[in-house]
Design a protein around this motif. Structure first.
Motif, PDB file in Angstrom:
ATOM      1  N   CYS A  67       1.073  -1.446   0.121  1.00  0.00           N
ATOM      2  CA  CYS A  67       0.007  -0.034  -0.239  1.00  0.00           C
ATOM      3  C   CYS A  67       1.303   1.014   0.204  1.00  0.00           C
ATOM      4  CB  CYS A  67      -0.865  -0.209   1.266  1.00  0.00           C
ATOM      5  SG  CYS A  67      -0.024   0.428   2.763  1.00  0.00           S
TER       6      CYS A  67
ATOM      7  N   SER B 151       3.678   1.573  -1.701  1.00  0.00           N
ATOM      8  CA  SER B 151       4.361   1.881  -3.005  1.00  0.00           C
ATOM      9  C   SER B 151       2.922   2.187  -3.777  1.00  0.00           C
ATOM     10  CB  SER B 151       4.967   0.754  -3.744  1.00  0.00           C
ATOM     11  OG  SER B 151       5.642   0.164  -2.528  1.00  0.00           O
ATOM     12  N   GLN B 152       1.839   1.801  -3.363  1.00  0.00           N
ATOM     13  CA  GLN B 152       1.084   2.766  -4.403  1.00  0.00           C
ATOM     14  C   GLN B 152       0.422   4.025  -3.723  1.00  0.00           C
ATOM     15  OE1 GLN B 152      -2.310  -0.475  -2.718  1.00  0.00           O
ATOM     16  NE2 GLN B 152      -2.173  -1.676  -5.526  1.00  0.00           N
ATOM     17  N   TRP B 153       0.850   4.036  -3.067  1.00  0.00           N
ATOM     18  CA  TRP B 153       0.707   5.755  -2.452  1.00  0.00           C
ATOM     19  C   TRP B 153       1.768   6.126  -3.168  1.00  0.00           C
ATOM     20  CZ3 TRP B 153       3.302   9.596   0.884  1.00  0.00           C
ATOM     21  CH2 TRP B 153       2.860  10.637   1.634  1.00  0.00           C
TER      22      TRP B 153
ATOM     23  N   ALA C 257       3.197   5.454  -6.181  1.00  0.00           N
ATOM     24  CA  ALA C 257       2.601   5.507  -6.982  1.00  0.00           C
ATOM     25  C   ALA C 257       1.501   7.234  -7.783  1.00  0.00           C
ATOM     26  CB  ALA C 257       1.720   5.002  -7.735  1.00  0.00           C
ATOM     27  N   HIS C 258       0.510   6.898  -6.655  1.00  0.00           N
ATOM     28  CA  HIS C 258      -0.785   8.111  -6.548  1.00  0.00           C
ATOM     29  C   HIS C 258       0.268   9.767  -6.715  1.00  0.00           C
ATOM     30  CE1 HIS C 258      -3.836  10.231  -5.056  1.00  0.00           C
ATOM     31  NE2 HIS C 258      -3.184  11.096  -3.844  1.00  0.00           N
TER      32      HIS C 258
ATOM     33  N   HIS D  67      -1.960   7.525   4.207  1.00  0.00           N
ATOM     34  CA  HIS D  67      -2.715   7.922   3.119  1.00  0.00           C
ATOM     35  C   HIS D  67      -3.360   9.365   2.919  1.00  0.00           C
ATOM     36  CE1 HIS D  67      -1.714   3.657   2.386  1.00  0.00           C
ATOM     37  NE2 HIS D  67      -1.708   3.682   3.525  1.00  0.00           N
TER      38      HIS D  67
ATOM     39  N   GLY E  78      -3.515   4.894  -2.047  1.00  0.00           N
ATOM     40  CA  GLY E  78      -2.867   3.276  -2.165  1.00  0.00           C
ATOM     41  C   GLY E  78      -3.903   2.180  -1.130  1.00  0.00           C
TER      42      GLY E  78
END
Length: 156
Positions: A39, A41-43, A45-46, A91, A121
């Motif tokens: 999560c 890493s997804q943040w 990317a966001h 987040h 994320g």
């Protein structure tokens, strides 16, 4: 004909500084996260998708950075970040960070405590529009918090 060409060039020269100023900036944000946390890493990317220049570092203990930035432990999440002297915990949506950078309040920064479902994320790939209600908190210099942005629940 030459006169018209000169006038167009003069107008272009006057417009260039305004156009340069209108271009979106790429604020640099330093993110400290666990290497095994998807999560986080997804943040990251966001943030990149919203035009941030992200320097991401995998660390053993994000609490070290949270404390260094002055973020109260009660607001802990899975990653800590710093941008333009502000602490960002958890987040926090990029739009709220952009607003923080524009408004420049006297504050430690922003936090989303915990890991709310549907926050950047933390999206569910099976139901990406679903979201739990959560608040982005503005953390004052004294550690007190106020709601900076309230995100209502969305069923998806």
């Amino acid at each position: 004909m030459q006169r018209r060409h000169f006038n167009l060039a003069a107008l272009a020269a006057l417009a260039l500084p305004a156009l340069a100023h209108a271009q979106p900036s790429r604020p640099r944000i330093e993110v400290y996260k666990d290497a095994n946390c998807g999560c986080c890493s997804q943040w990251v990317a966001h943030l990149q998708a919203f035009g941030f220049d992200v320097a991401s570092s995998d660390v053993d203990d994000t609490g070290v950075y949270r404390r260094r930035f002055g973020m109260p432990e009660r607001l802990a999440s899975c990653h800590s970040a710093q941008v333009a002297g502000y602490a960002i915990e958890g987040h926090v949506p990029a739009v709220d960070i952009r607003r923080l950078l524009k408004d420049k309040p006297r504050a430690i920064g922003l936090a989303v405590a915990g890991m709310p479902a549907g926050s950047p994320g933390m999206e569910d790939p099976r139901n990406p529009k679903a979201r739990a209600a959560y608040d982005v908190l503005l953390v004052g210099k004294d550690g007190a918090t106020s709601v900076y942005h309230r995100y209502p629940a969305v069923a998806g």
